[in-house]
Motif scaffolding. Structure first.
Motif, mmCIF file in Angstrom:
data_model
loop_
_atom_site.group_PDB
_atom_site.id
_atom_site.type_symbol
_atom_site.label_atom_id
_atom_site.label_comp_id
_atom_site.label_asym_id
_atom_site.label_seq_id
_atom_site.Cartn_x
_atom_site.Cartn_y
_atom_site.Cartn_z
ATOM 1 N N LYS A 55 46.241 35.176 48.295
ATOM 2 C CA LYS A 55 45.769 35.011 46.910
ATOM 3 C C LYS A 55 44.909 36.219 46.517
ATOM 4 O O LYS A 55 43.679 36.131 46.490
ATOM 5 N N VAL A 57 44.196 37.991 43.711
ATOM 6 C CA VAL A 57 43.285 37.974 42.557
ATOM 7 C C VAL A 57 42.051 37.146 42.873
ATOM 8 O O VAL A 57 40.912 37.587 42.660
ATOM 9 N N ASN A 61 38.192 38.759 43.448
ATOM 10 C CA ASN A 61 37.139 38.334 42.522
ATOM 11 C C ASN A 61 36.060 37.510 43.213
ATOM 12 O O ASN A 61 34.880 37.636 42.877
ATOM 13 N N MET A 86 41.700 44.425 40.781
ATOM 14 C CA MET A 86 41.853 43.036 40.356
ATOM 15 C C MET A 86 40.495 42.425 40.042
ATOM 16 O O MET A 86 40.414 41.372 39.416
ATOM 17 N N SER A 89 38.436 41.022 36.374
ATOM 18 C CA SER A 89 37.987 39.711 35.868
ATOM 19 C C SER A 89 36.486 39.548 36.030
ATOM 20 O O SER A 89 35.791 39.144 35.093
ATOM 21 N N ASN A 107 50.281 45.430 36.964
ATOM 22 C CA ASN A 107 49.987 44.055 37.367
ATOM 23 C C ASN A 107 49.577 43.240 36.136
ATOM 24 O O ASN A 107 48.695 43.655 35.371
ATOM 25 N N ASP A 108 50.216 42.091 35.937
ATOM 26 C CA ASP A 108 49.952 41.261 34.759
ATOM 27 C C ASP A 108 48.480 40.862 34.639
ATOM 28 O O ASP A 108 47.911 40.881 33.547
ATOM 29 N N HIS A 109 47.863 40.483 35.761
ATOM 30 C CA HIS A 109 46.458 40.059 35.726
ATOM 31 C C HIS A 109 45.555 41.195 35.259
ATOM 32 O O HIS A 109 44.707 41.004 34.383
ATOM 33 N N GLN A 113 43.381 41.503 31.509
ATOM 34 C CA GLN A 113 41.916 41.514 31.479
ATOM 35 C C GLN A 113 41.331 42.765 30.823
ATOM 36 O O GLN A 113 40.173 42.758 30.402
#
Length: 187
Positions: A55, A57, A61, A86, A89, A107-109, A113
């Protein structure tokens, strides 16, 4: 896990490395030394590779947030490389300035952001890096784009050019931190 170097407790640089590009690799090493020479406190992080694979992301974070909570400061800057970006966030949630080395702009994330970042932001990438997509960087963010540089910000096959890139990036990091120190950035 983290390492911390004590300097001014009111100015804190958090280094979020890449997956295989540790805080002891050249770009991050010289960023740390630059900050320490300027009197900043610095914390550099490492990832649990298993959690990072499961995981990414959430793990990035969680680790960055823990470092921010452990050493709150009047001015905190996040400096992240590759997978460490990443942490966008955590930076956005707290309104922190950031330096994003080879950000994962595909990367979409990360892309989602970027508009939420407040305060000064510097994105550094090379045109030879498959995850560099300058068109995704908001227009009001600073950009240092290095022609031909790869994901490590090296000039393949040209050591002298790679060293010059390292110098340029280090100088931009120093200038960014100085700008933040003089109150143009909020944390």
């Amino acid at each position: 896990m983290s390492r911390h170097w004590t300097g001014d407790p009111h100015r804190h640089l958090v280094l979020a490395p890449g997956r295989n590009y540790t805080a002891d690799a050249p770009l991050l090493w010289f960023a740390r030394v630059t900050a320490l020479d300027a009197g900043w406190s610095v914390t550099d992080l490492t990832w649990d590779q298993e959690l990072l694979a499961e995981k990414p992301v959430a793990h990035v974070n969680d680790v960055v947030t823990a470092a921010l909570d452990e050493r709150p400061a009047g001015l905190t800057v996040v400096l992240a490389k590759s997978v460490g970006t990443m942490a966008v966030s955590a930076a956005a949630d707290r309104g922190l300035p950031g330096i994003w080395l080879t950000p994962l702009l595909t990367n979409d994330h990360v892309r989602a952001q970027l508009p939420d970042l407040r305060g000064p932001q510097l994105h550094v990438g090379g045109t030879g890096d498959p995850v560099w997509a300058r068109e995704h960087v908001p227009g009001h963010h600073q950009v240092l784009e290095v022609p031909g540089a790869d994901h490590a910000l090296h000039a393949p096959g040209d050591t002298a050019a790679s060293l010059e890139i390292l110098r340029t990036v280090t100088e931009r990091v120093a200038a960014f931190l100085e700008t933040c120190r003089h109150g143009t950035a909020t944390a």
